[in-house]
Design a protein around this motif. Sequence first.
Motif, mmCIF file in Angstrom:
data_model
loop_
_atom_site.group_PDB
_atom_site.id
_atom_site.type_symbol
_atom_site.label_atom_id
_atom_site.label_comp_id
_atom_site.label_asym_id
_atom_site.label_seq_id
_atom_site.Cartn_x
_atom_site.Cartn_y
_atom_site.Cartn_z
ATOM 1 N N LEU A 161 -118.727 50.011 12.292
ATOM 2 C CA LEU A 161 -118.604 51.046 11.272
ATOM 3 C C LEU A 161 -119.551 52.225 11.485
ATOM 4 O O LEU A 161 -119.557 53.156 10.676
ATOM 5 C CB LEU A 161 -118.823 50.429 9.888
ATOM 6 C CG LEU A 161 -117.844 49.300 9.539
ATOM 7 C CD1 LEU A 161 -118.201 48.675 8.203
ATOM 8 C CD2 LEU A 161 -116.411 49.791 9.548
ATOM 9 N N GLY A 162 -120.331 52.178 12.547
ATOM 10 C CA GLY A 162 -121.238 53.286 12.824
ATOM 11 C C GLY A 162 -122.241 53.494 11.696
ATOM 12 O O GLY A 162 -122.746 52.546 11.111
ATOM 13 N N ALA A 163 -122.485 54.768 11.374
ATOM 14 C CA ALA A 163 -123.459 55.123 10.335
ATOM 15 C C ALA A 163 -122.790 55.496 9.017
ATOM 16 O O ALA A 163 -123.413 56.102 8.147
ATOM 17 C CB ALA A 163 -124.327 56.274 10.831
ATOM 18 N N LYS A 164 -121.528 55.113 8.845
ATOM 19 C CA LYS A 164 -120.741 55.526 7.674
ATOM 20 C C LYS A 164 -121.251 54.961 6.351
ATOM 21 O O LYS A 164 -121.055 55.567 5.307
ATOM 22 C CB LYS A 164 -119.283 55.112 7.852
ATOM 23 C CG LYS A 164 -118.576 55.807 8.968
ATOM 24 C CD LYS A 164 -117.175 55.242 9.131
ATOM 25 C CE LYS A 164 -116.553 55.757 10.411
ATOM 26 N NZ LYS A 164 -115.339 55.015 10.744
ATOM 27 N N TYR A 165 -121.832 53.780 6.364
ATOM 28 C CA TYR A 165 -122.195 53.098 5.120
ATOM 29 C C TYR A 165 -123.674 52.700 5.118
ATOM 30 O O TYR A 165 -124.008 51.512 5.186
ATOM 31 C CB TYR A 165 -121.315 51.860 4.917
ATOM 32 C CG TYR A 165 -119.851 52.178 4.931
ATOM 33 C CD1 TYR A 165 -119.248 52.779 3.829
ATOM 34 C CD2 TYR A 165 -119.071 51.906 6.051
ATOM 35 C CE1 TYR A 165 -117.888 53.089 3.837
ATOM 36 C CE2 TYR A 165 -117.713 52.211 6.065
ATOM 37 C CZ TYR A 165 -117.135 52.811 4.963
ATOM 38 O OH TYR A 165 -115.802 53.118 4.976
ATOM 39 N N PRO A 166 -124.563 53.652 4.998
ATOM 40 C CA PRO A 166 -125.991 53.305 4.997
ATOM 41 C C PRO A 166 -126.373 52.538 3.720
ATOM 42 O O PRO A 166 -125.787 52.763 2.660
ATOM 43 C CB PRO A 166 -126.677 54.667 5.043
ATOM 44 C CG PRO A 166 -125.696 55.620 4.457
ATOM 45 C CD PRO A 166 -124.336 55.081 4.821
#
Length: 167
Positions: A139-144
């Motif tokens: 999901l990469g950095a989409k949901y910090p």
Amino acid sequence: MVKQTPCAWMLRLLWLVAAALALGACQSAPHMSDEARRAQVLREQGFVQTEQGWELQLPGKLLFGFDSDVVTDESRRKLLHMGRALSEVGVRTLRVDGHADDQGAPEYNERLSLRRAQAVAQALADSGIALDHIEVRGLGAKYPVAAGTSEAARQENRRVALTVPVQ
């Protein structure tokens, strides 16, 4: 007083033992259902119930170093223990979501987060959960989970989260 034969005495003793065992079985703690046992184990492992299923939340998530997809030996031991515990209570499917901090290109972070999720999925597969029953997402950095640009916030966002879907 009537004298009993050894055979009659033995039968009476066996009957008394059987009656005591039956009475003890009636008074024992009620058997926990499979679903209740599964919920208990999930809570013990740090999962919380959500609409999506059972999710491993903070502080139970698995953290990674900067630009790393390496599962540490300690994390691997925890994953093996967790995977075995989940298998024992009938958990057969999982979702592994890899995450990254906001450093670097979004495409790179998605690939890195996918590699993190794959590394965790492999450790869980080594514990006995079938790899083809583990959904893996990057999901990469989409949901910090931590806001800010500090190293501590970025560290919190370099993680993998586990979900046991609603069955």
